[in-house]
Enzyme design. Structure first.
Site, PDB file in Angstrom:
ATOM      1  N   ASN A   1       0.838  -1.215   0.000  1.00 53.51           N
ATOM      2  CA  ASN A   1       0.000   0.000   0.000  1.00 53.51           C
ATOM      3  C   ASN A   1       0.866   1.255   0.000  1.00 53.51           C
ATOM      4  O   ASN A   1       0.553   2.231  -0.694  1.00 53.51           O
ATOM      5  CB  ASN A   1      -0.961  -0.003   1.191  1.00 53.51           C
ATOM      6  CG  ASN A   1      -2.218  -0.810   0.913  1.00 53.51           C
ATOM      7  OD1 ASN A   1      -3.060  -0.400   0.118  1.00 53.51           O
ATOM      8  ND2 ASN A   1      -2.339  -1.979   1.535  1.00 53.51           N
TER       9      ASN A   1
ATOM     10  N   ARG B   1      -0.541  -2.306  14.798  1.00 57.03           N
ATOM     11  CA  ARG B   1      -0.623  -1.943  16.218  1.00 57.03           C
ATOM     12  C   ARG B   1      -1.912  -1.177  16.452  1.00 57.03           C
ATOM     13  O   ARG B   1      -2.367  -0.409  15.580  1.00 57.03           O
ATOM     14  CB  ARG B   1       0.540  -1.020  16.629  1.00 57.03           C
ATOM     15  CG  ARG B   1       1.902  -1.582  16.441  1.00 57.03           C
ATOM     16  CD  ARG B   1       2.196  -2.758  17.322  1.00 57.03           C
ATOM     17  NE  ARG B   1       2.123  -2.461  18.743  1.00 57.03           N
ATOM     18  CZ  ARG B   1       2.132  -3.403  19.700  1.00 57.03           C
ATOM     19  NH1 ARG B   1       2.188  -4.676  19.371  1.00 57.03           N
ATOM     20  NH2 ARG B   1       2.074  -3.062  20.968  1.00 57.03           N
TER      21      ARG B   1
ATOM     22  N   HIS C   1      -8.334  -1.508   5.805  1.00 50.22           N
ATOM     23  CA  HIS C   1      -8.606  -2.825   6.388  1.00 50.22           C
ATOM     24  C   HIS C   1      -9.100  -3.750   5.271  1.00 50.22           C
ATOM     25  O   HIS C   1      -9.959  -3.350   4.467  1.00 50.22           O
ATOM     26  CB  HIS C   1      -9.669  -2.699   7.489  1.00 50.22           C
ATOM     27  CG  HIS C   1      -9.929  -4.002   8.174  1.00 50.22           C
ATOM     28  ND1 HIS C   1      -9.031  -4.553   9.071  1.00 50.22           N
ATOM     29  CD2 HIS C   1     -10.952  -4.881   8.081  1.00 50.22           C
ATOM     30  CE1 HIS C   1      -9.508  -5.711   9.500  1.00 50.22           C
ATOM     31  NE2 HIS C   1     -10.667  -5.939   8.915  1.00 50.22           N
TER      32      HIS C   1
ATOM     33  N   GLY D   1     -11.941   2.715  18.737  1.00 44.28           N
ATOM     34  CA  GLY D   1     -12.223   1.281  18.664  1.00 44.28           C
ATOM     35  C   GLY D   1     -11.281   0.590  17.693  1.00 44.28           C
ATOM     36  O   GLY D   1     -10.382   1.205  17.127  1.00 44.28           O
TER      37      GLY D   1
HETATM   38  C1  GAR Z   1      -3.153  -5.053   3.797  1.00 45.01           C
HETATM   39  O1  GAR Z   1      -3.975  -6.073   3.279  1.00 45.01           O
HETATM   40  C2  GAR Z   1      -3.921  -4.221   4.806  1.00 45.01           C
HETATM   41  O2  GAR Z   1      -5.250  -4.036   4.466  1.00 45.01           O
HETATM   42  C3  GAR Z   1      -3.795  -5.083   6.029  1.00 45.01           C
HETATM   43  O3  GAR Z   1      -2.474  -5.560   6.014  1.00 45.01           O
HETATM   44  C4  GAR Z   1      -2.044  -5.646   4.662  1.00 45.01           C
HETATM   45  C5  GAR Z   1      -0.767  -4.867   4.534  1.00 45.01           C
HETATM   46  O4  GAR Z   1      -0.215  -5.061   3.275  1.00 45.01           O
HETATM   47  N1  GAR Z   1      -4.062  -4.344   7.220  1.00 45.01           N
HETATM   48  C6  GAR Z   1      -4.688  -4.857   8.270  1.00 45.01           C
HETATM   49  O5  GAR Z   1      -5.058  -6.008   8.326  1.00 45.01           O
HETATM   50  C7  GAR Z   1      -4.902  -3.880   9.406  1.00 45.01           C
HETATM   51  N2  GAR Z   1      -5.796  -4.425  10.360  1.00 45.01           N
HETATM   52  P1  GAR Z   1       0.957  -4.111   2.768  1.00 45.01           P
HETATM   53  O6  GAR Z   1       2.005  -4.052   3.879  1.00 45.01           O
HETATM   54  O7  GAR Z   1       1.485  -4.852   1.554  1.00 45.01           O
HETATM   55  O8  GAR Z   1       0.395  -2.778   2.443  1.00 45.01           O
END
Ligand code: GAR
Length: 223
Positions: A19, A96, A114, A148
């Site tokens: 991302n 975190r 998310h 939350g």
């Molecule tokens: C992504 O799928 C993001 O939505 C998720 O972790 C991944 C990170 O990917 N985030 C969560 O689950 C937060 N609760 P990336 O490091 O390749 O961007």
């Protein structure tokens, strides 16, 4: 619309950073009016740091284990972001839970992505939760962070189908493609000053939507 100003953002990462990469790419292609002032990882060997360095972005490791409380960890993040004049905090795969120390320093200025259609499948392993539950659609959500877990006001969601043969991995890959589209878009809405929040409902000024859009999975046969 603010056209020329680059919004100073700070990015929080823990993992692969795809991302983050998408945000960098959109900035470099001139589609996103932001400037990444610093990338902070709580994980020293996160691949996201390497991606940032390749683009000559300032990086910093702040290990959460080095702090006695979540609040003290967040206070250090705030100190770094404020000293870099960061105006929007972007959590991009940051694993975190943050505290009011960060939220109060950046009210409605912390975004998260998310990998599920919130409020379904909050927390960890959202894609596995979706496969195990047997939903026909899942997707991803960009939202403002509140106190939350994955519960703050929703800015954009994207929907993808869940196929019979999907595993956690194949569904994650399908969702991730959409994450890489909606996160830069949500940030750009913010840059353009088009987002307002009222009673947890987000409005995007002049945001477009096809009100007749309906989707079915599996496809209907003649109904
Ligand atoms: C992504 O799928 C993001 O939505 C998720 O972790 C991944 C990170 O990917 N985030 C969560 O689950 C937060 N609760 P990336 O490091 O390749 O961007």
């Amino acid at each position: 619309m603010i056209m020329n100003r680059k919004l100073p953002i700070g990015v929080l990462v823990s993992g692969s950073g795809s991302n983050l990469q998408s945000i960098i790419d959109h900035i470099e292609r001139g589609l996103l009016g932001a400037e990444i002032k610093v990338v902070i990882s709580n994980v020293p060997d996160a691949y996201a740091l390497e991606r940032a360095r390749k683009h000559h972005l300032p990086t910093l490791v702040i290990r959460h284990e080095d702090f006695e409380t979540r609040e003290a960890f967040d206070a250090e993040i705030v100190r770094v972001f404020k000293s870099a004049d960061v105006e929007l905090v972007v959590m991009a795969g940051f694993m975190r839970i943050i505290t009011p120390v960060l939220l109060d320093a950046y009210p409605y200025r912390v975004m998260n992505i998310h990998p599920a259609l919130l409020p379904s499948f909050r927390g960890m392993n959202a894609q596995r939760q979706a496969v195990d539950y047997g939903v026909r659609f899942s997707g991803c959500t960009v939202h403002f962070v509140d106190q939350g877990v994955d519960s703050g006001p929703i800015i954009i969601q994207a929907v993808v189908p869940v196929l019979d043969e999907d595993t956690e991995e194949t569904l994650s890959a399908r969702i991730l493609k959409e994450e890489h589209r909606i996160y830069p878009q949500a940030i750009q809405f913010f840059v353009e000053g088009r987002i307002s929040v009222n009673n947890r409902r987000v409005r995007i000024r002049d945001g477009k939507c096809d009100e007749f859009l309906t989707v079915h999975n599996p496809a209907l046969s003649g109904f």
